[in-house]
Design an enzyme around this catalytic site. Structure first.
Site: not given
Length: 385
Positions: A84, A117, A122-123, A129, A170, A215, A317, A351
Site C-alpha cells: 500500500s 492498494y 485513496r480512501d 487509510s 473501496d 460488500h 466498520w 482499522d
C-alpha cells in the site's frame, strides 16, 4: 477504510464517466475459467505470523494456555500481503522468496495472495487509510510508473508461483455510492484510469485479478447491484481500450469488513436487503456481472467476522467488537460462484483510531483486539480444540 452508507445510491447519476456504448466487454475466449485456488497451498505470510508471537506471550502471561495454543494454530493460516506504499514493494520480494522456499520444501504449488492498494486520493470517503499520492501532485503518473510498474515486474518474474491480486479496496465502491463527497467526485476518473492501468499491467497467466466489490451492506442493495456491475464494466472497457481484451478472474468482497459468509443470525439492519450475508451478496451480484459480460467469480474475506448483535447497522466498520477470526481459508464453500474464503485483511492490524477502545492508528498492531479475535474465532480455525 469506510463506506458512507447513508448516501443514496441513486445519487450516482452524476457519475463522472458514462458507461461506453460500444457493447459489453467480453472476456477472451481462451481464458482459463478454473478456480485458481483449487489444488494449491494458500501462502502463509511470516511477517504477519511473527506479530502473533506477542499475542501468544500475552496469553501465556495470563496462564491462558488454551488460547495460547490456539494462537499457534492461527499462525498456520494464510493471509494476504498488503502493498500500500512504495516502501512496501519489497514485501512482494519477501513473499515470493518465502513461497518458493515452502514450495520447494513441500512440493505443493503455492498461491500467494496480494493486495494492490495505493491509488491517488485513496480512501476518499473516510481518510483513515489515506495514501501517499495526490492527484494534485502528479499522483496518477507516479502511481503508474513508481508503484504499478515495479509491482507488475516483480510478479512477471515469478511464473513458478500463482498469485491472487485484489485491486484497490473501496475505490470503485465509492464511485457507485459516494460521489456526493467532493473528494470522491474529484477522484472518479483517476480511480477508473488507475484501476484499469493496474489490470492492463498484470495480464499474466499466473496472476489472477480480483476487483474489489465492497460488500453486501454497501453495494448489495437492489438499486446498487446493477450500478456496481456497470461501474466494473466501465473500468474493464478502459483497460481494454487498446483493442486487446483484458482478463480478470473476478471480484473480492468484504475486504477489511466484518460480514459473515453464512450468517448464523440475520441481523435486523439487513431486513430489506437480499445481500444479508456475503454468500447472498455474491449470488445477488453475479447475474448483474454476467449481464455486463463480466466473470462472476468471487473470493470473500473472512479474516474477521462480527459476533451476532455486535453492530446496530452496516455502517459500523471500525474495529468492531465483539468479533472473531472467521472461517479458515478454504475452497470448500457451498456457493458455485465463490472461488474461496480467504483472509485478506490481516487480523490485528487496526482499522483506525475508532471503534474498540484504545485502538491505534490504521495499520498499527492492536494486540488486545487480536486476543479478542482468537477467543471468538470460528471453530474451523482450531484443529485441536
Amino acid at each position: 477504510m469506510r463506506a458512507d452508507f447513508l448516501l443514496a445510491a441513486l445519487a450516482t447519476g452524476a457519475m463522472a464517466a458514462a458507461v461506453p456504448t460500444n457493447g459489453k466487454p467480453n472476456p477472451p475466449k481462451d481464458v482459463d475459467t478454473s478456480n485458481p485456488f483449487v489444488g494449491k497451498s494458500f501462502f502463509v505470510n511470516p511477517e504477519w505470523t511473527g506479530k502473533l508471537t506477542q499475542t501468544y506471550n500475552a496469553f501465556l502471561k495470563k496462564f491462558d494456555f488454551k488460547n495460547a495454543l490456539r494462537v499457534l494454530q492461527v499462525k498456520q493460516l494464510s493471509t494476504f500481503v498488503w502493498i500500500s506504499r512504495l516502501s512496501e514493494l519489497s514485501r512482494i520480494d519477501d513473499a515470493i522468496a518465502e513461497a518458493r522456499r515452502v514450495q520447494k520444501r513441500t512440493g505443493k504449488k503455492q498461491i500467494v495472495g496480494l493486495v494492490l492498494y495505493n491509488l491517488p486520493d485513496r480512501d476518499c470517503s473516510a481518510g483513515e487509510s489515506a495514501g501517499e499520492f495526490s492527484s494534485k501532485e502528479n499522483g496518477l503518473n507516479r502511481y503508474k510508473e513508481e508503484f504499478v510498474k515495479p509491482y507488475a515486474e516483480k510478479l512477471a518474474k515469478a511464473k513458478d508461483l500463482t498469485f491472487a491480486v485484489v485491486l484497490e479496496p473501496d475505490s470503485l465502491g465509492n464511485l457507485v455510492t459516494n460521489l456526493g463527497i467532493p473528494l470522491c467526485a474529484g477522484a472518479a476518473d483517476i480511480y477508473r484510469e488507475g484501476v484499469a492501468h493496474a489490470i492492463s499491467s498484470l495480464q499474466f497467466d499466473h496472476v489472477n485479478l480480483y476487483i474489489d466489490a465492497a460488500h453486501g451492506g454497501w453495494l448489495g442493495w437492489n438499486d446498487n447491484l446493477p450500478l456496481a456491475a456497470k461501474e466494473f464494466a466501465t473500468v474493464l472497457k478502459i483497460a481494454s481500450s487498446d483493442g486487446k481484451p483484458k482478463k480478470i478472474r473476478g471480484f473480492a468482497t468484504n475486504v477489511s469488513n466484518y460480514n459473515p459468509f453464512n450468517a448464523k443470525v440475520r441481523e435486523n439492519y439487513t431486513e430489506w436487503s437480499t445481500s444479508w450475508d456475503e454468500s447472498h451478496y455474491a449470488t445477488s451480484l453475479a447475474p448483474h456481472l454476467e449481464a455486463e459480460g463480466l466473470p462472476a467469480h468471487f473470493i470473500v474475506d473472512q479474516g474477521r467476522v462480527h459476533l451476532p448483535g455486535a453492530r446496530k447497522e452496516w455502517g459500523e466498520w471500525c474495529n468492531v467488537a465483539p468479533a472473531g477470526f472467521g472461517p479458515a481459508p478454504t475452497t470448500n464453500v457451498n456457493n458455485t460462484v465463490v472461488d474461496a474464503l480467504v483472509w485478506i485483511k490481516p487480523g490485528g492490524e487496526s482499522d483506525g483510531e475508532c471503534g474498540y477502545a484504545g485502538a491505534p492508528k490504521a495499520g498499527a498492531w492492536f494486540d488486545e483486539y487480536v486476543q479478542l479475535l482468537v477467543q471468538n474465532a470460528d471453530p474451523s480455525v482450531y484443529k485441536w480444540f
